[in-house]
Motif scaffolding. Structure first.
Motif, PDB file in Angstrom:
ATOM      1  N   ALA A 234     -54.754  32.236 -33.395  1.00  0.00           N
ATOM      2  CA  ALA A 234     -56.175  31.851 -33.425  1.00  0.00           C
ATOM      3  C   ALA A 234     -57.027  32.918 -32.747  1.00  0.00           C
ATOM      4  O   ALA A 234     -57.855  32.627 -31.889  1.00  0.00           O
ATOM      5  CB  ALA A 234     -56.365  30.499 -32.739  1.00  0.00           C
TER       6      ALA A 234
ATOM      7  N   GLY B  81     -56.143  21.161 -34.798  1.00  0.00           N
ATOM      8  CA  GLY B  81     -57.205  21.198 -33.797  1.00  0.00           C
ATOM      9  C   GLY B  81     -56.965  20.322 -32.587  1.00  0.00           C
ATOM     10  O   GLY B  81     -57.905  20.013 -31.854  1.00  0.00           O
TER      11      GLY B  81
ATOM     12  N   ARG C 234     -64.837  25.635 -31.224  1.00  0.00           N
ATOM     13  CA  ARG C 234     -65.306  24.671 -32.221  1.00  0.00           C
ATOM     14  C   ARG C 234     -64.225  24.284 -33.233  1.00  0.00           C
ATOM     15  O   ARG C 234     -64.409  23.306 -33.980  1.00  0.00           O
ATOM     16  CB  ARG C 234     -66.534  25.216 -32.948  1.00  0.00           C
ATOM     17  N   SER C 235     -63.110  24.999 -33.284  1.00  0.00           N
ATOM     18  CA  SER C 235     -62.023  24.634 -34.196  1.00  0.00           C
ATOM     19  C   SER C 235     -61.207  23.459 -33.679  1.00  0.00           C
ATOM     20  O   SER C 235     -60.364  22.920 -34.415  1.00  0.00           O
ATOM     21  CB  SER C 235     -61.093  25.834 -34.415  1.00  0.00           C
TER      22      SER C 235
END
Length: 457
Positions: A364, A387, A405-406
């Motif tokens: 990520a 998430g 925000r993921s």
């Protein structure tokens, strides 16, 4: 005299007695998503290996039992070892006076030598350890400048040797096969054909219904490792790298390269910088590696998408003792080196990765907001595809922006994880956003930030 002989026989058999009635380890296989390894029972398997190249060649049964017990206690679940070993492995006998090939002929393996290998593999299984077994070190294919060889393999006898090994160990469930042995195939040579022939022999000997996983151990290479030559070969179940013995190299780039390849295959670094190793083979000017160097590489690689990580210690791989000529300046005997700091710290990486959903973990790096250099300060991130969590590794404790925000919720539970000790420090909750400025607990030290999404109600 009869009593003494009987006692001597009992002592010799003790290591064998320990493996009687051993519990068979479940075989390893590639996960359905082709990114990780799992057991045949479906349990996630985080590869945490030690490099013990000379284990079969230089250790007697008592030494092997001592070594395996210690590594199991430290949290290792794989050891990497070589049948036809590097350090004059064809002509220098094992502790029992046996060499592996009769007349150095791969068509004539010596059963007496491999009887000792059998015992060590079963000892490993009894300790819950898998053996990443190299049929031969690469100098028996291509001697080059640092190998003793001799070069004994051809396309034909590589296949027969592989078949013999496959048949001998087809029922041993704790083996992973690794071809190569620190050699990259040369252009315009038969090297690739020899390794492919050996792989074919292994598959034939094992039979498809009992086929163990297989990979290839190269020298440092770019842009990938084993993937440079064999990625599309059916026998290659996962990719391996050797990332060399210099500190602060962007090893994560090689993991990222393999992660993006098609078809998808798992990847890992099977030979990073060893602990207590001369940095770049230049101890006089650069000194020896330290735990910080090793941890940085390991967390970088795993967070970049590797399914596990190998460790190595410079004295241990060669089973160095003061009465042996050391290779590249080992600092201490191998039994003493077993307790170097990183050998006790690797379990913290394994425990961390298995503490959250494992098979849905993805790299990520998009979570890192600030531009970065490829240096020792490089911050890496990984997260759950769904998430539910993210982890961010800060190798030197620098402040950086993280886009959270993921993750599933607007409020995230924050925890600091100490990779030196495995201790966790609760850090309250943070609000999710595009640029959360993260301040690690201390500068100059490495930390992992764990962010857990709050379950939706």
């Amino acid at each position: 005299m009869k009593t003494k002989s009987f006692l001597a026989l009992l002592l010799a058999l003790l290591p064998l007695c320990r493996i009687v009635g051993q519990q068979t380890l479940p075989r390893l296989q590639v996960a359905e998503n082709q990114r990780f390894l799992v057991t045949e029972n479906g349990d996630p398997f985080f590869w945490m290996a030690d490099t013990a190249w000379e284990l079969f060649h230089r250790c007697d049964r008592e030494e092997a039992a001592f070594y395996l017990k210690k590594r199991a206690e430290q949290g290792f679940n794989v050891v990497q070892a070589v049948a036809l070993a590097e350090i004059d492995g064809l002509n220098s006998p094992n502790p029992y006076g046996e060499t592996p090939l009769i007349g150095n002929d791969p068509n004539q393996p010596n059963p007496a030598y491999f009887s000792h290998v059998d015992t060590v593999i079963k000892m490993a299984a009894a300790q819950g350890i898998y053996v990443a077994m190299l049929p031969t070190w690469g100098d028996k294919v291509f001697t080059h400048s640092w190998g003793k060889g001799p070069e004994v393999f051809t396309i034909e006898n590589a296949r027969s040797f592989g078949t013999w090994l496959g048949k001998r160990y087809r029922d041993q469930s704790n083996i992973v096969w690794v071809l190569g042995g620190d050699r990259n195939p040369r252009k315009g040579s038969s090297d690739e054909a020899i390794w492919r022939s050996m792989a074919q022999g292994l598959v034939e000997g094992m039979g498809n219904e009992k086929r163990a996983l297989m990979s290839f151990h190269p020298q440092p290479a770019a842009p990938g490792g084993s993937s440079n030559w064999f990625h599309r070969d059916e026998w290659l179940d996962f990719n391996m790298h050797q990332t060399g013995h210099c500190a602060n190299q962007p090893t994560y780039q090689k993991i990222r390269h393999d992660y993006q390849l098609q078809p998808v295959k798992p990847t890992l670094d099977a030979e990073p910088l060893y602990e207590d190793h001369p940095n770049c083979f230049n101890a006089k000017e650069l000194g020896y590696s330290v735990p910080e160097d090793i941890r940085r590489i390991m967390y970088w690689n795993v967070f970049a998408g590797a399914f596990g990580q190998s460790y190595g210690c410079h004295a241990v791989w060669q089973m160095y003792t003061p009465d042996r000529e050391g290779i590249n300046g080992p600092l201490r005997p191998w039994k003493e080196a077993l307790d170097l700091p990183m050998a006790h710290q690797v379990k913290h990486l394994k425990n961390l990765m298995l503490s959250r959903p494992f098979l849905s973990r993805i790299p990520a790096q998009e979570m890192i907001v600030d531009p970065q250099e490829d240096d020792e300060h490089h911050v890496v991130a990984t997260r759950d595809r769904e998430g539910s969590y993210a982890m961010v590794y800060f190798p030197t404790g620098k402040v950086i922006g993280v886009d959270t925000r993921s993750l599933q919720s607007k409020t995230l539970k924050a925890t600091w994880y100490d990779p030196r000790t495995g201790y966790q420090i609760a850090a309250g909750h943070i609000s999710s956003g595009p640029d959360c400025r993260i301040h690690p607990p201390s500068a100059g030290q490495d930390w992992v930030l764990i962010l857990d999404a709050r379950p939706s109600r």
